[in-house]
Design a protein around this motif. Sequence first.
Motif, PDB file in Angstrom:
ATOM      1  N   PHE A   1       0.845  -1.197   0.000  1.00 54.01           N
ATOM      2  CA  PHE A   1       0.000   0.000   0.000  1.00 54.01           C
ATOM      3  C   PHE A   1       0.884   1.252   0.000  1.00 54.01           C
ATOM      4  CE2 PHE A   1      -2.827   3.085   2.289  1.00 54.01           C
ATOM      5  CZ  PHE A   1      -3.894   3.051   1.406  1.00 54.01           C
ATOM      6  N   PHE A   2       2.041   1.142   0.610  1.00 53.01           N
ATOM      7  CA  PHE A   2       2.933   2.302   0.727  1.00 53.01           C
ATOM      8  C   PHE A   2       4.169   2.222  -0.163  1.00 53.01           C
ATOM      9  CE2 PHE A   2       0.699   2.112   4.799  1.00 53.01           C
ATOM     10  CZ  PHE A   2       0.184   3.391   4.844  1.00 53.01           C
ATOM     11  N   PHE A   3       4.584   0.987  -0.480  1.00 54.14           N
ATOM     12  CA  PHE A   3       5.846   0.828  -1.221  1.00 54.14           C
ATOM     13  C   PHE A   3       5.604   0.089  -2.539  1.00 54.14           C
ATOM     14  CE2 PHE A   3       6.789   0.952   3.334  1.00 54.14           C
ATOM     15  CZ  PHE A   3       7.713   1.982   3.387  1.00 54.14           C
ATOM     16  N   ASP A   4       6.406   0.429  -3.555  1.00 51.99           N
ATOM     17  CA  ASP A   4       6.248  -0.231  -4.852  1.00 51.99           C
ATOM     18  C   ASP A   4       7.032  -1.543  -4.908  1.00 51.99           C
ATOM     19  OD1 ASP A   4       8.886   0.453  -5.244  1.00 51.99           O
ATOM     20  OD2 ASP A   4       8.449   2.192  -6.502  1.00 51.99           O
TER      21      ASP A   4
ATOM     22  N   GLU B   1      10.389   0.882  -2.803  1.00 55.69           N
ATOM     23  CA  GLU B   1      10.546   2.323  -2.582  1.00 55.69           C
ATOM     24  C   GLU B   1       9.170   2.949  -2.349  1.00 55.69           C
ATOM     25  OE1 GLU B   1      12.972   4.285  -5.421  1.00 55.69           O
ATOM     26  OE2 GLU B   1      14.534   2.768  -5.292  1.00 55.69           O
ATOM     27  N   TRP B   2       9.164   4.107  -1.734  1.00 56.28           N
ATOM     28  CA  TRP B   2       7.895   4.786  -1.411  1.00 56.28           C
ATOM     29  C   TRP B   2       7.069   5.033  -2.671  1.00 56.28           C
ATOM     30  CZ3 TRP B   2       6.006   5.780   3.367  1.00 56.28           C
ATOM     31  CH2 TRP B   2       6.891   5.738   4.434  1.00 56.28           C
ATOM     32  N   ARG B   3       5.787   4.751  -2.586  1.00 51.38           N
ATOM     33  CA  ARG B   3       4.875   5.169  -3.652  1.00 51.38           C
ATOM     34  C   ARG B   3       4.720   6.685  -3.512  1.00 51.38           C
ATOM     35  NH1 ARG B   3       2.521   1.047  -6.181  1.00 51.38           N
ATOM     36  NH2 ARG B   3       2.410  -0.927  -5.042  1.00 51.38           N
ATOM     37  N   LYS B   4       4.835   7.365  -4.623  1.00 49.32           N
ATOM     38  CA  LYS B   4       4.853   8.831  -4.565  1.00 49.32           C
ATOM     39  C   LYS B   4       3.622   9.387  -3.831  1.00 49.32           C
ATOM     40  CE  LYS B   4       5.912  12.760  -7.473  1.00 49.32           C
ATOM     41  NZ  LYS B   4       4.842  13.466  -8.148  1.00 49.32           N
ATOM     42  N   GLU B   5       2.447   8.834  -4.161  1.00 53.03           N
ATOM     43  CA  GLU B   5       1.209   9.399  -3.611  1.00 53.03           C
ATOM     44  C   GLU B   5       1.042   9.126  -2.108  1.00 53.03           C
ATOM     45  OE1 GLU B   5       1.559   7.014  -5.771  1.00 53.03           O
ATOM     46  OE2 GLU B   5       0.127   5.376  -5.479  1.00 53.03           O
ATOM     47  N   ARG B   6       1.819   8.186  -1.570  1.00 50.83           N
ATOM     48  CA  ARG B   6       1.692   7.902  -0.127  1.00 50.83           C
ATOM     49  C   ARG B   6       3.005   8.122   0.619  1.00 50.83           C
ATOM     50  NH1 ARG B   6      -1.521   3.360  -2.143  1.00 50.83           N
ATOM     51  NH2 ARG B   6      -3.652   4.157  -2.217  1.00 50.83           N
TER      52      ARG B   6
ATOM     53  N   HIS C   1       0.239   3.584   8.778  1.00 54.55           N
ATOM     54  CA  HIS C   1      -1.147   3.997   8.539  1.00 54.55           C
ATOM     55  C   HIS C   1      -1.523   5.242   9.331  1.00 54.55           C
ATOM     56  CE1 HIS C   1      -2.899   1.004   5.852  1.00 54.55           C
ATOM     57  NE2 HIS C   1      -2.028   0.161   6.378  1.00 54.55           N
ATOM     58  N   LEU C   2      -1.115   5.253  10.571  1.00 57.08           N
ATOM     59  CA  LEU C   2      -1.448   6.388  11.431  1.00 57.08           C
ATOM     60  C   LEU C   2      -0.816   7.670  10.875  1.00 57.08           C
ATOM     61  CD1 LEU C   2      -2.984   6.814  14.021  1.00 57.08           C
ATOM     62  CD2 LEU C   2      -0.921   6.316  15.321  1.00 57.08           C
ATOM     63  N   ARG C   3       0.416   7.563  10.480  1.00 56.43           N
ATOM     64  CA  ARG C   3       1.142   8.712   9.919  1.00 56.43           C
ATOM     65  C   ARG C   3       0.438   9.222   8.661  1.00 56.43           C
ATOM     66  NH1 ARG C   3       3.979  11.156   6.599  1.00 56.43           N
ATOM     67  NH2 ARG C   3       3.095   9.725   5.082  1.00 56.43           N
ATOM     68  N   ASN C   4       0.081   8.261   7.807  1.00 57.30           N
ATOM     69  CA  ASN C   4      -0.561   8.622   6.545  1.00 57.30           C
ATOM     70  C   ASN C   4      -1.925   9.280   6.787  1.00 57.30           C
ATOM     71  OD1 ASN C   4      -0.620   8.454   3.608  1.00 57.30           O
ATOM     72  ND2 ASN C   4      -2.240   6.943   3.875  1.00 57.30           N
ATOM     73  N   CYS C   5      -2.688   8.702   7.704  1.00 55.91           N
ATOM     74  CA  CYS C   5      -4.024   9.222   8.004  1.00 55.91           C
ATOM     75  C   CYS C   5      -3.932  10.639   8.586  1.00 55.91           C
ATOM     76  CB  CYS C   5      -4.714   8.280   8.986  1.00 55.91           C
ATOM     77  SG  CYS C   5      -6.352   8.798   9.478  1.00 55.91           S
ATOM     78  N   LEU C   6      -2.969  10.860   9.480  1.00 60.85           N
ATOM     79  CA  LEU C   6      -2.804  12.194  10.081  1.00 60.85           C
ATOM     80  C   LEU C   6      -2.355  13.200   9.020  1.00 60.85           C
ATOM     81  CD1 LEU C   6      -1.116  11.343  13.483  1.00 60.85           C
ATOM     82  CD2 LEU C   6      -3.414  12.240  13.125  1.00 60.85           C
ATOM     83  N   GLU C   7      -1.525  12.732   8.125  1.00 56.69           N
ATOM     84  CA  GLU C   7      -1.042  13.645   7.081  1.00 56.69           C
ATOM     85  C   GLU C   7      -2.198  14.109   6.181  1.00 56.69           C
ATOM     86  OE1 GLU C   7       2.962  13.190   5.533  1.00 56.69           O
ATOM     87  OE2 GLU C   7       2.038  12.852   3.592  1.00 56.69           O
ATOM     88  N   ILE C   8      -3.022  13.127   5.779  1.00 62.62           N
ATOM     89  CA  ILE C   8      -4.144  13.456   4.895  1.00 62.62           C
ATOM     90  C   ILE C   8      -5.142  14.367   5.604  1.00 62.62           C
ATOM     91  CG2 ILE C   8      -6.170  12.479   3.721  1.00 62.62           C
ATOM     92  CD1 ILE C   8      -4.407   9.932   3.289  1.00 62.62           C
ATOM     93  N   ASN C   9      -5.462  14.015   6.860  1.00 60.53           N
ATOM     94  CA  ASN C   9      -6.552  14.710   7.549  1.00 60.53           C
ATOM     95  C   ASN C   9      -6.143  15.935   8.343  1.00 60.53           C
ATOM     96  OD1 ASN C   9      -8.986  12.976   7.040  1.00 60.53           O
ATOM     97  ND2 ASN C   9      -7.525  11.453   7.784  1.00 60.53           N
ATOM     98  N   TRP C  10      -4.856  16.081   8.556  1.00 58.91           N
ATOM     99  CA  TRP C  10      -4.456  17.216   9.387  1.00 58.91           C
ATOM    100  C   TRP C  10      -3.295  17.997   8.790  1.00 58.91           C
ATOM    101  CZ3 TRP C  10      -6.666  19.658  13.340  1.00 58.91           C
ATOM    102  CH2 TRP C  10      -5.906  20.599  14.024  1.00 58.91           C
ATOM    103  N   PHE C  11      -2.181  17.331   8.608  1.00 57.15           N
ATOM    104  CA  PHE C  11      -0.974  18.071   8.261  1.00 57.15           C
ATOM    105  C   PHE C  11      -0.969  18.620   6.841  1.00 57.15           C
ATOM    106  CE2 PHE C  11       0.422  15.437  11.854  1.00 57.15           C
ATOM    107  CZ  PHE C  11       0.863  16.448  12.686  1.00 57.15           C
TER     108      PHE C  11
END
Lengths: 193, 91
Positions: A98-101, A105-110, A181-191
Amino acid sequence: MSAAKGAVTGHHAIIREWVQLYTNGMYAWAYHKTTDKALAEDLVQDTFLAALQSFDKFKQESQPKTWLFSILNNKISDHFRQQFRHPVVNEAEGGLSFFFDEEDEWRKERSPQAWNTTDTHILDNPDFRKILQHCMHLLPGNWLAAVKLKYLEEKEGKDICQDLQITPSNFWQIMHRAKLHLRNCLEINWFKK
Amino acid sequence: MKRVLKKIFLPCTVATEMIEKDIYFKLSALEKLRLFLHTGLCGLCHRYQKHSRLLHRILMELHHEHEHPQAPKEEEQTALKEKITNRLEKN
């Protein structure tokens, strides 16, 4: 009335008095730890029932409030231990893909974006707290349970592993996925806002 | 070049896992070195490390504060007290 019956009635009366005195604080505490009203109510009720059943173990010289809160804290931890073993499955994507290709490596969108804060004062903001709770409750039950147990009891990693009967690598893999997941969710919804 | 170096030092999946291991357990000297080299080269993992450490501090504080910012409502408390008292009667 027999002496034994009289003592039991006496216990009831004392516990009833404690219900009046300490329920508010205990409920607030349980809710703060679990962020679930129904669960917090159940835990407080169970605490008073346990207190009634083990009243003989209560040492009169100690504070009832301290004793009740220690029972309550055990109940809260037991709940998360139970939740870890019998998790409720939810929608969160568990795989690292979900996060890495495919090249790991990191998926750009996540991938992680820059955040505008580096301190924990952000907890003073009630809106941030709401988002944090929301994001935590999106985690699968056993991940959330592992996170809660770790931070509630402030235990060392190795003690948590013993408690949950998992290996250290199991534990940090769970924390890894939960934090991604927590990091990603906070980034989308807050940061990101 | 960066890509090659990253492959040698660690893939991002492993690096981020090690970042968590570092928080909850201890990394060996070799692991520390590999992670240090990886985060030196990979800006995204470096950022993840900063976020992960901040989250760790936030979670620590969240679970250990002694105030109750979301106190339950008065009527909920009264109802709960009644419920508990009734249940105690049955025991």
